[in-house]
Structures are given as C-alpha cells and as structure tokens.
Design a protein around this motif. Structure first.
Motif, PDB file in Angstrom:
ATOM      1  N   CYS A 157      -3.036  -4.500  11.089  1.00 36.69           N
ATOM      2  CA  CYS A 157      -3.414  -5.940   9.818  1.00 36.69           C
ATOM      3  C   CYS A 157      -4.013  -6.846  10.844  1.00 36.69           C
ATOM      4  O   CYS A 157      -3.605  -6.634  11.878  1.00 36.69           O
ATOM      5  CB  CYS A 157      -1.663  -5.579   9.300  1.00 36.69           C
ATOM      6  N   ARG A 158      -4.719  -7.480  10.261  1.00 41.98           N
ATOM      7  CA  ARG A 158      -5.254  -8.611  10.200  1.00 41.98           C
ATOM      8  C   ARG A 158      -4.695 -10.048  10.693  1.00 41.98           C
ATOM      9  O   ARG A 158      -5.154 -10.400  11.259  1.00 41.98           O
ATOM     10  CB  ARG A 158      -6.793  -8.839   9.735  1.00 41.98           C
ATOM     11  N   SER A 159      -3.559  -9.816  10.043  1.00 39.89           N
ATOM     12  CA  SER A 159      -2.916 -11.473   9.199  1.00 39.89           C
ATOM     13  C   SER A 159      -2.055 -11.571  10.129  1.00 39.89           C
ATOM     14  O   SER A 159      -1.885 -11.002  10.768  1.00 39.89           O
ATOM     15  CB  SER A 159      -2.847 -11.691   7.875  1.00 39.89           C
ATOM     16  N   ALA A 160      -1.554 -12.535  10.879  1.00 43.85           N
ATOM     17  CA  ALA A 160      -0.952 -12.809  11.608  1.00 43.85           C
ATOM     18  C   ALA A 160       0.111 -12.890  11.165  1.00 43.85           C
ATOM     19  O   ALA A 160       1.291 -12.335  11.832  1.00 43.85           O
ATOM     20  CB  ALA A 160      -1.025 -13.914  11.465  1.00 43.85           C
ATOM     21  N   PRO A 179       5.763   7.097  -0.584  1.00 42.95           N
ATOM     22  CA  PRO A 179       5.529   4.949  -0.925  1.00 42.95           C
ATOM     23  C   PRO A 179       4.094   5.216  -0.037  1.00 42.95           C
ATOM     24  O   PRO A 179       3.429   5.698   0.475  1.00 42.95           O
ATOM     25  CB  PRO A 179       6.002   4.412   0.351  1.00 42.95           C
ATOM     26  N   ALA A 180       3.402   4.621  -0.992  1.00 44.84           N
ATOM     27  CA  ALA A 180       2.053   4.010  -0.737  1.00 44.84           C
ATOM     28  C   ALA A 180       1.327   3.199   0.162  1.00 44.84           C
ATOM     29  O   ALA A 180       1.709   2.871   0.158  1.00 44.84           O
ATOM     30  CB  ALA A 180       1.483   3.523  -2.176  1.00 44.84           C
ATOM     31  N   HIS A 181       0.315   3.539   0.725  1.00 44.12           N
ATOM     32  CA  HIS A 181      -0.588   2.622   2.263  1.00 44.12           C
ATOM     33  C   HIS A 181      -0.219   1.189   1.874  1.00 44.12           C
ATOM     34  O   HIS A 181       0.336   0.454   2.395  1.00 44.12           O
ATOM     35  CB  HIS A 181      -1.285   3.018   2.506  1.00 44.12           C
ATOM     36  N   ASP A 182      -1.040   1.265   0.855  1.00 46.49           N
ATOM     37  CA  ASP A 182      -0.560  -0.196   0.543  1.00 46.49           C
ATOM     38  C   ASP A 182       0.944  -1.270   0.373  1.00 46.49           C
ATOM     39  O   ASP A 182       1.099  -2.267  -0.378  1.00 46.49           O
ATOM     40  CB  ASP A 182      -1.564  -0.643  -0.887  1.00 46.49           C
TER      41      ASP A 182
END
Length: 296
Positions: free
Chosen positions: A236-239, A2-5
């Motif tokens: 990851c930055r988002s909550a 699987p890709a990181h994205d």
C-alpha cells in the motif's frame, strides 16, 4: 474468501495506535522482572518509489544504506520470551529523530509501571539525555560506547576510552555530563575491544554477560517478525496503511510467540507445521502433474 479490496479498506480504516499492541502484550509481561531491549531495524522496500514512510537507512543486515521503513522497537524479555511492548516508525516528515522516539517509549514504559531489571540498547542511543532519562526513572541501563567516547579515570583528565586502561571485569570512570559509570572492555574476535557501560557500579562481569545476551533477543525478534509475519510485504502506498499493516503484523507475532512458548516449539517449527500436513497429503496423492517434456 475476502476480497483484496477488503484488506485495503481495513488498513485505511483502522487508527494506527501502538497502545493496541500493549493491551494484548501486558498480560504476558512481568512488570517487576525481565529486561527492556530497544533497537531499530529496516523493513526492506528496495523497489518502492511511491510508498510513504520509505527512506534510505543504514542496514546492519546488508551492511549498506538501503531503501525501507525504519522501525524502532521496545522488547521485553526474560531470556525465554520475546514480547514486543511498544514501537515507533521513523518518519523524517514529522521532524522527530530516533532518539526522540527512544525517549517517548521509555517514558511510556515508566507510565505503565514497568520495573525492568535493566534497559539494554545499542550505542546509537547512548546520548547523555537518554542515559539521564533512564536514571531519572530509577532504572539500570547497559549499553555499548564507542572507543572515542571521553571519560575521566582517577581525575587524570578526559581521554578517549581507547586510551584508557579498562579492565574486562569493569573499571569505574567519570562520564562527563553524567557521573560515575562502570565500563567493561571486552575483546572481540577481530582483535578490537568492545566497551560496555552501565550505571550499576555493582554489576559483575557475569551479570553483564547475561544482560548482553538479552540484547541479542531483539535481533532474534526482528528476524522473527520478518520471516513469520510478512511485516515487510505490504505494498500500500499511504502511510496510514503501512502503519496499520506493521501494527497488525506485530500483534500477529505476539500471538504466534505465545503459541510457540505454550507448545515448547520454535518459530520455524510452528510455521512449518501449518503446511506440513498439506505437503505430506499432496506427496501421497499428487493431483497436479506437470506435462511431460517432448524430446527431439
């Protein structure tokens, strides 16, 4: 592979929901037995500057205020199993305190028909509102009280626990705003006294000792999710992504715990077994060799 994205998109696509954890956990929980243990821990994020949910919290591990995400956990245990039933993530932006999350999880556990032998929690959550809430559920609670908590012994007037004669086997006192409770004064290694209190006036010292041991189960659990599931490692930055990562880590731990219990092995042994065969095979036939260092 699987890709990181792909993982990043997954964490942003899922809906954060603690109920999903319960759907997998309820099959391993005896609703009419065991103890519920509630406490919080800090998921270390020392270098995070732009990650949502990260704040400054007191850490019992570091004995200092550190940067991280505060995770409030509700654990079911019978002494052998460590089953996470519910969790909340403290976020100052939503205006809810850790005591609010405490109340939410207690009400949720009651709605799920849980009938624990006792609810054990840290003195941080020993407010009158929390104690009354558990009593209204028809449950027994056990917690630690600070030495300056005011009590009334034999109608002698309210005094701090440190100024009241409390026996090791338990002494019944009046807790203002609540009613009669039983307090145990336990000597600590540093020469002080730890005060354990319960609303079960028939509780013996032996029962208190067993339930106090259960309270350490959540410390063991918090160490396990950090060492075995990588719950602290999401960048990851988002909550939303952070919440989903934590939720998936706890679900992974739940399956990990079930495997270890079925096999009769420890968490460390189960984790080591994953790579042991690969390490042994490499040592038998190493295929990567380090270049020889040139000497002058």
């Amino acid at each position: 592979a699987p890709a990181h994205d792909a993982f990043t998109r997954l964490l942003h696509r899922l809906e954060p929901d603690p109920d999903t954890l319960w759907q997998e956990a309820k099959g391993q929980v005896d609703l009419a037995a065991g103890a519920l243990v509630l406490d919080d821990t800090v998921l270390d994020k020392p270098y995070a500057r732009h990650i949502d949910l990260v704040g400054r919290h007191w850490s019992g591990k570091h004995h200092a205020v550190v940067r991280g995400i505060n995770l409030v956990s509700l654990l079911w245990t019978d002494g052998d199993r460590h089953i996470p039933c519910d969790y909340r993530i403290y976020d100052m932006a939503d205006g809810r305190t850790k005591n609010d999350h405490f109340g939410d999880m207690i009400r949720t556990a009651y709605a799920r028909k849980l009938k624990p032998r006792c609810v054990v929690f840290d003195g941080w959550y020993s407010s009158l509102d929390n104690l009354k809430l558990i009593r209204d559920c028809g449950w027994t609670w056990l917690t630690r009280l600070k030495s300056n908590r005011l009590v009334n012994l034999n109608r002698q007037g309210t005094r701090a626990l440190s100024e009241t004669a409390i026996a090791t086997t338990g002494t019944e006192v009046w807790l203002p705003g609540f009613g009669l409770v039983k307090v145990f004064g336990i000597a600590t290694p540093d020469g002080g006294i730890a005060y354990w209190a319960t609303n079960d006036l028939s509780m013996t010292e032996l029962s208190r000792l067993q339930l106090a041991e259960f309270s350490w189960a959540i410390e063991h659990y918090h160490r396990g999710i950090k060492q075995c599931t990588g719950v602290e490692r999401c960048q990851c930055r988002s909550a939303r992504a952070q919440r989903n990562h934590i939720g998936l880590a706890l679900r992974a731990f739940l399956r990990f715990e079930a495997h270890c219990f079925a096999k009769g092995i420890s968490w460390v042994e189960a984790k080591t077994a994953i790579i042991r065969d690969a390490v042994r095979a490499y040592l038998n036939r190493p295929h990567i060799r380090f270049p020889k260092l040139r000497t002058a």
